[in-house]
Design a protein around this motif. Sequence first.
Motif, PDB file in Angstrom:
ATOM      1  N   THR A  51     -25.115  38.475   2.878  1.00 48.24           N
ATOM      2  CA  THR A  51     -24.972  38.186   1.450  1.00 48.24           C
ATOM      3  C   THR A  51     -24.945  36.685   1.201  1.00 48.24           C
ATOM      4  O   THR A  51     -25.624  36.179   0.288  1.00 48.24           O
ATOM      5  CB  THR A  51     -23.686  38.835   0.901  1.00 48.24           C
ATOM      6  N   ILE A  52     -24.178  35.974   2.010  1.00 48.54           N
ATOM      7  CA  ILE A  52     -24.110  34.512   1.866  1.00 48.54           C
ATOM      8  C   ILE A  52     -25.487  33.889   2.113  1.00 48.54           C
ATOM      9  O   ILE A  52     -25.937  33.014   1.369  1.00 48.54           O
ATOM     10  CB  ILE A  52     -23.043  33.925   2.814  1.00 48.54           C
ATOM     11  N   TRP A  53     -26.171  34.358   3.137  1.00 48.98           N
ATOM     12  CA  TRP A  53     -27.493  33.841   3.464  1.00 48.98           C
ATOM     13  C   TRP A  53     -28.492  34.112   2.333  1.00 48.98           C
ATOM     14  O   TRP A  53     -29.278  33.242   1.946  1.00 48.98           O
ATOM     15  CB  TRP A  53     -27.978  34.474   4.765  1.00 48.98           C
ATOM     16  N   ALA A  54     -28.442  35.336   1.761  1.00 44.75           N
ATOM     17  CA  ALA A  54     -29.383  35.698   0.707  1.00 44.75           C
ATOM     18  C   ALA A  54     -29.117  34.906  -0.573  1.00 44.75           C
ATOM     19  O   ALA A  54     -30.060  34.425  -1.222  1.00 44.75           O
ATOM     20  CB  ALA A  54     -29.296  37.192   0.420  1.00 44.75           C
ATOM     21  N   VAL A  55     -27.844  34.760  -0.937  1.00 35.69           N
ATOM     22  CA  VAL A  55     -27.519  34.001  -2.145  1.00 35.69           C
ATOM     23  C   VAL A  55     -27.890  32.529  -1.956  1.00 35.69           C
ATOM     24  O   VAL A  55     -28.402  31.886  -2.877  1.00 35.69           O
ATOM     25  CB  VAL A  55     -26.021  34.179  -2.507  1.00 35.69           C
ATOM     26  N   ASP A  56     -27.630  32.013  -0.755  1.00 37.72           N
ATOM     27  CA  ASP A  56     -27.993  30.623  -0.472  1.00 37.72           C
ATOM     28  C   ASP A  56     -29.505  30.430  -0.572  1.00 37.72           C
ATOM     29  O   ASP A  56     -29.979  29.431  -1.133  1.00 37.72           O
ATOM     30  CB  ASP A  56     -27.504  30.229   0.922  1.00 37.72           C
ATOM     31  N   GLY A  57     -30.259  31.367  -0.059  1.00 34.40           N
ATOM     32  CA  GLY A  57     -31.719  31.256  -0.131  1.00 34.40           C
ATOM     33  C   GLY A  57     -32.250  31.435  -1.547  1.00 34.40           C
ATOM     34  O   GLY A  57     -33.209  30.769  -1.944  1.00 34.40           O
ATOM     35  N   PHE A  58     -31.639  32.329  -2.308  1.00 33.96           N
ATOM     36  CA  PHE A  58     -32.124  32.592  -3.666  1.00 33.96           C
ATOM     37  C   PHE A  58     -31.828  31.430  -4.615  1.00 33.96           C
ATOM     38  O   PHE A  58     -32.679  31.028  -5.396  1.00 33.96           O
ATOM     39  CB  PHE A  58     -31.494  33.885  -4.192  1.00 33.96           C
ATOM     40  N   PHE A  59     -30.596  30.900  -4.545  1.00 39.44           N
ATOM     41  CA  PHE A  59     -30.202  29.841  -5.453  1.00 39.44           C
ATOM     42  C   PHE A  59     -30.363  28.444  -4.846  1.00 39.44           C
ATOM     43  O   PHE A  59     -30.100  27.454  -5.529  1.00 39.44           O
ATOM     44  CB  PHE A  59     -28.748  30.019  -5.906  1.00 39.44           C
ATOM     45  N   ASP A  60     -30.789  28.359  -3.593  1.00 42.76           N
ATOM     46  CA  ASP A  60     -30.980  27.085  -2.896  1.00 42.76           C
ATOM     47  C   ASP A  60     -29.734  26.209  -3.016  1.00 42.76           C
ATOM     48  O   ASP A  60     -29.762  25.079  -3.494  1.00 42.76           O
ATOM     49  CB  ASP A  60     -32.213  26.359  -3.443  1.00 42.76           C
ATOM     50  N   LEU A  61     -28.604  26.783  -2.553  1.00 42.06           N
ATOM     51  CA  LEU A  61     -27.316  26.106  -2.648  1.00 42.06           C
ATOM     52  C   LEU A  61     -27.197  25.019  -1.585  1.00 42.06           C
ATOM     53  O   LEU A  61     -27.772  25.112  -0.506  1.00 42.06           O
ATOM     54  CB  LEU A  61     -26.180  27.111  -2.472  1.00 42.06           C
ATOM     55  N   ALA A  63     -24.374  22.465   0.666  1.00 40.60           N
ATOM     56  CA  ALA A  63     -23.222  22.779   1.522  1.00 40.60           C
ATOM     57  C   ALA A  63     -22.012  23.191   0.696  1.00 40.60           C
ATOM     58  O   ALA A  63     -21.271  24.110   1.077  1.00 40.60           O
ATOM     59  CB  ALA A  63     -22.881  21.579   2.397  1.00 40.60           C
ATOM     60  N   LEU A  64     -21.809  22.552  -0.449  1.00 40.36           N
ATOM     61  CA  LEU A  64     -20.680  22.906  -1.301  1.00 40.36           C
ATOM     62  C   LEU A  64     -20.840  24.326  -1.851  1.00 40.36           C
ATOM     63  O   LEU A  64     -19.869  25.089  -1.922  1.00 40.36           O
ATOM     64  CB  LEU A  64     -20.543  21.906  -2.454  1.00 40.36           C
ATOM     65  N   GLY A  65     -22.041  24.682  -2.214  1.00 38.33           N
ATOM     66  CA  GLY A  65     -22.306  26.052  -2.676  1.00 38.33           C
ATOM     67  C   GLY A  65     -22.059  27.082  -1.590  1.00 38.33           C
ATOM     68  O   GLY A  65     -21.540  28.173  -1.856  1.00 38.33           O
ATOM     69  N   ILE A  68     -18.345  27.559  -1.278  1.00 38.40           N
ATOM     70  CA  ILE A  68     -17.824  28.374  -2.376  1.00 38.40           C
ATOM     71  C   ILE A  68     -18.146  29.852  -2.145  1.00 38.40           C
ATOM     72  O   ILE A  68     -17.292  30.726  -2.359  1.00 38.40           O
ATOM     73  CB  ILE A  68     -18.387  27.874  -3.726  1.00 38.40           C
ATOM     74  N   MET A  69     -19.357  30.139  -1.684  1.00 37.00           N
ATOM     75  CA  MET A  69     -19.724  31.538  -1.398  1.00 37.00           C
ATOM     76  C   MET A  69     -18.860  32.113  -0.272  1.00 37.00           C
ATOM     77  O   MET A  69     -18.428  33.259  -0.346  1.00 37.00           O
ATOM     78  CB  MET A  69     -21.207  31.634  -1.017  1.00 37.00           C
ATOM     79  N   ILE A  70     -18.610  31.314   0.749  1.00 34.80           N
ATOM     80  CA  ILE A  70     -17.750  31.757   1.844  1.00 34.80           C
ATOM     81  C   ILE A  70     -16.336  32.012   1.327  1.00 34.80           C
ATOM     82  O   ILE A  70     -15.705  33.007   1.679  1.00 34.80           O
ATOM     83  CB  ILE A  70     -17.760  30.734   2.996  1.00 34.80           C
ATOM     84  N   ALA A  71     -15.856  31.123   0.446  1.00 39.05           N
ATOM     85  CA  ALA A  71     -14.506  31.296  -0.114  1.00 39.05           C
ATOM     86  C   ALA A  71     -14.414  32.540  -0.984  1.00 39.05           C
ATOM     87  O   ALA A  71     -13.344  33.145  -1.097  1.00 39.05           O
ATOM     88  CB  ALA A  71     -14.125  30.054  -0.916  1.00 39.05           C
ATOM     89  N   LEU A  72     -15.524  32.947  -1.581  1.00 43.29           N
ATOM     90  CA  LEU A  72     -15.519  34.158  -2.406  1.00 43.29           C
ATOM     91  C   LEU A  72     -15.671  35.436  -1.587  1.00 43.29           C
ATOM     92  O   LEU A  72     -15.041  36.454  -1.881  1.00 43.29           O
ATOM     93  CB  LEU A  72     -16.643  34.087  -3.446  1.00 43.29           C
ATOM     94  N   ILE A  73     -16.505  35.395  -0.564  1.00 48.81           N
ATOM     95  CA  ILE A  73     -16.852  36.620   0.163  1.00 48.81           C
ATOM     96  C   ILE A  73     -15.941  36.876   1.365  1.00 48.81           C
ATOM     97  O   ILE A  73     -15.623  38.030   1.675  1.00 48.81           O
ATOM     98  CB  ILE A  73     -18.340  36.573   0.581  1.00 48.81           C
ATOM     99  N   ALA A  74     -15.497  35.839   2.039  1.00 55.99           N
ATOM    100  CA  ALA A  74     -14.671  36.026   3.244  1.00 55.99           C
ATOM    101  C   ALA A  74     -13.372  36.792   2.975  1.00 55.99           C
ATOM    102  O   ALA A  74     -13.018  37.669   3.776  1.00 55.99           O
ATOM    103  CB  ALA A  74     -14.391  34.685   3.904  1.00 55.99           C
ATOM    104  N   PRO A  75     -12.641  36.532   1.889  1.00 57.81           N
ATOM    105  CA  PRO A  75     -11.431  37.338   1.655  1.00 57.81           C
ATOM    106  C   PRO A  75     -11.720  38.821   1.438  1.00 57.81           C
ATOM    107  O   PRO A  75     -10.955  39.679   1.874  1.00 57.81           O
ATOM    108  CB  PRO A  75     -10.813  36.715   0.400  1.00 57.81           C
ATOM    109  N   ILE A  76     -12.837  39.115   0.798  1.00 64.28           N
ATOM    110  CA  ILE A  76     -13.211  40.516   0.587  1.00 64.28           C
ATOM    111  C   ILE A  76     -13.531  41.176   1.923  1.00 64.28           C
ATOM    112  O   ILE A  76     -13.098  42.305   2.198  1.00 64.28           O
ATOM    113  CB  ILE A  76     -14.408  40.615  -0.382  1.00 64.28           C
TER     114      ILE A  76
END
Length: 99
Positions: A51-61, A63-65, A68-76
């Motif tokens: 999920t992190i890889w796909a969102v990063d590729g789609f939105f071209d995030l 390092a900060l992005g 943030i994605m890791i901070a959102l997905i890792a707790p889940i």
Amino acid sequence: MMSHTAPHPASATSTESIAMPAPKTKFIAFLTAIGAIVLIGSEIWLAALATIWAVDGFFDLAALGDLIMIALIAPIALWATWMTAKLAISAEMNPENAD
């Protein structure tokens, strides 16, 4: 002379042991739970990384992005892994589920 033969005691015990399976020990149940935790936990974390890889590729995030994605997905993913472990151990240690 005897008119009949007595039954062989070894044949009676071997038949009983085949019909009655050995009880599942707590150690074996715990190992089974650990196997389920590893299998399902690895799927959870692979899905989180994908999920992190796909969102990063789609939105071209940048390092900060990514952080943030890791901070959102890792707790889940951590919560899902914890619940899987808790449920697997309680299910395997429940005497009603013994084989």
